[in-house]
Design an enzyme around this catalytic site. Structure first.
Site, PDB file in Angstrom:
ATOM      1  N   ASP A  28       0.822  -1.201   0.000  1.00 40.38           N
ATOM      2  CA  ASP A  28       0.000   0.000   0.000  1.00 40.38           C
ATOM      3  C   ASP A  28       0.869   1.270   0.000  1.00 40.38           C
ATOM      4  O   ASP A  28       1.971   1.265   0.546  1.00 40.38           O
ATOM      5  CB  ASP A  28      -0.885  -0.030   1.258  1.00 40.38           C
ATOM      6  N   ASN A  76     -10.404  -3.322  -6.581  1.00 42.03           N
ATOM      7  CA  ASN A  76      -9.629  -2.286  -7.283  1.00 42.03           C
ATOM      8  C   ASN A  76     -10.211  -1.883  -8.644  1.00 42.03           C
ATOM      9  O   ASN A  76      -9.817  -0.860  -9.219  1.00 42.03           O
ATOM     10  CB  ASN A  76      -8.160  -2.715  -7.471  1.00 42.03           C
TER      11      ASN A  76
HETATM   12  C1  FPP Z   1      -1.652   0.039  -3.861  1.00 45.37           C
HETATM   13  O1  FPP Z   1      -1.155   1.360  -3.750  1.00 45.37           O
HETATM   14  C2  FPP Z   1      -0.823  -0.851  -4.664  1.00 45.37           C
HETATM   15  C3  FPP Z   1      -1.239  -1.520  -5.769  1.00 45.37           C
HETATM   16  C4  FPP Z   1      -2.575  -1.337  -6.377  1.00 45.37           C
HETATM   17  C5  FPP Z   1      -0.334  -2.554  -6.316  1.00 45.37           C
HETATM   18  C6  FPP Z   1       0.387  -2.190  -7.561  1.00 45.37           C
HETATM   19  C7  FPP Z   1       1.222  -3.312  -8.048  1.00 45.37           C
HETATM   20  C8  FPP Z   1       2.574  -3.428  -7.970  1.00 45.37           C
HETATM   21  C9  FPP Z   1       3.419  -2.434  -7.335  1.00 45.37           C
HETATM   22  C10 FPP Z   1       3.379  -4.580  -8.491  1.00 45.37           C
HETATM   23  C11 FPP Z   1       2.765  -5.576  -9.411  1.00 45.37           C
HETATM   24  C12 FPP Z   1       3.785  -6.503  -9.921  1.00 45.37           C
HETATM   25  C13 FPP Z   1       3.666  -7.557 -10.763  1.00 45.37           C
HETATM   26  C14 FPP Z   1       4.812  -8.452 -10.957  1.00 45.37           C
HETATM   27  C15 FPP Z   1       2.454  -7.880 -11.531  1.00 45.37           C
HETATM   28  P1  FPP Z   1      -2.273   2.487  -3.678  1.00 45.37           P
HETATM   29  O2  FPP Z   1      -2.550   2.960  -5.036  1.00 45.37           O
HETATM   30  O3  FPP Z   1      -3.457   1.938  -2.944  1.00 45.37           O
HETATM   31  O4  FPP Z   1      -1.598   3.583  -2.835  1.00 45.37           O
HETATM   32  P2  FPP Z   1      -2.366   4.676  -1.945  1.00 45.37           P
HETATM   33  O5  FPP Z   1      -2.812   3.903  -0.731  1.00 45.37           O
HETATM   34  O6  FPP Z   1      -1.287   5.650  -1.644  1.00 45.37           O
HETATM   35  O7  FPP Z   1      -3.490   5.232  -2.735  1.00 45.37           O
END
Ligand code: FPP
Length: 248
Positions: A28, A76
């Site tokens: 996160d 998501n």
């Molecule tokens: C949430 O941050 C994170 C994600 C939605 C994950 C994103 C995916 C990766 C970093 C790696 C994927 C890798 C592979 C190999 C497929 P957020 O957007 O919720 O952050 P926030 O809480 O600051 O809004």
């Protein structure tokens, strides 16, 4: 030399015999990281991929045999369309670019989730990545994509019900072990440690069954900043816990 360059080998203050056999991560804070740099949220996702790659290598370097990352939840899809599209293209691009290297490093890749709802081009890369790496004996790398634990549990129930209906499962033999065999994660031991970055104290529909006895570690560090030093701190914390599994 940066602080993390000195962490290529297991730090001496960690007990090798008490390392988790499986670490799960809720990554996160990417969006917040991007905004903090004065950039778009998606820049944080791109940076987050590098963090994940280094954590995977770190687990391998330090002798942790399994890592599971929560890349995209069933919830998501409710994000802005451009961000969802960006993430799907990012996952596809990462697989296409990194597969050969991960294969050479003996990583065994597995995706868990409702994969048939993902864009076809991404599904193709997933099939290719899993098939290419299925015999690898190094680290098990599981990526939860379009994953929701309740959905996983419901599909396990359906699969068992089908088995009962067609006579291949006797209801009397349904136990925790059999149930686990119908989850997407079958074959991988349950996580010992769950790490969640960026401070939220939630499990967010992630591995509800599998995390029953996991130790939970929450850090305020945003995912893109979760480096080897931060992982080292999480493991030190983990090794101080007394895991009782319900006993005294
Ligand atoms: C949430 O941050 C994170 C994600 C939605 C994950 C994103 C995916 C990766 C970093 C790696 C994927 C890798 C592979 C190999 C497929 P957020 O957007 O919720 O952050 P926030 O809480 O600051 O809004």
């Amino acid at each position: 030399m940066s602080k993390t360059d000195s962490l290529l080998e297991l730090p001496t203050n960690l007990d090798r015999s008490k390392l988790p056999r499986h670490v799960a991560v809720i990554m996160d804070g990417n969006g917040r990281w991007g905004k903090k740099q004065g950039l778009a949220r998606v820049v944080g996702h791109r940076q987050g991929v590098d963090t994940l790659k280094d954590l995977l290598r770190c687990c391998r370097d330090w002798g942790i045999p399994a890592l599971t990352a929560y890349a995209f939840s069933t919830e998501n899809w409710g994000r802005p369309l451009e961000e969802v599209d960006f993430l799907m293209a990012l996952f596809e691009g990462v697989l296409r670019r990194e597969l050969a290297e991960m294969n050479a490093e003996q990583v065994r890749i597995k995706f868990v989730g409702k994969l048939d709802a993902l864009p076809p081009a991404l599904q193709d890369e997933i099939i290719k990545a899993e098939a290419t790496t299925s015999k690898n004996q190094g680290i098990q790398f599981t990526i939860a994509t379009n994953y929701g634990s309740r959905q996983e549990i419901v599909q396990a129930c359906k699969s068992i019900a089908e088995g009962v209906k067609n006579g291949s499962i006797d209801p009397a033999e349904i136990d925790e072990k059999l149930f686990g065999q119908h989850l997407y994660t079958h074959g991988t031991p349950d996580p010992d440690l769950l790490i969640r970055t960026s401070g939220e104290m939630r499990i967010s529909n992630f591995l509800l069954w599998q995390l029953a006895y996991a130790e939970i570690y929450v850090t305020d560090t945003l995912w893109p900043n979760f480096d080897r030093q931060a992982f080292h701190e999480a493991l030190l914390d983990y090794q101080q816990r007394h895991r009782r599994f319900g006993k005294v």
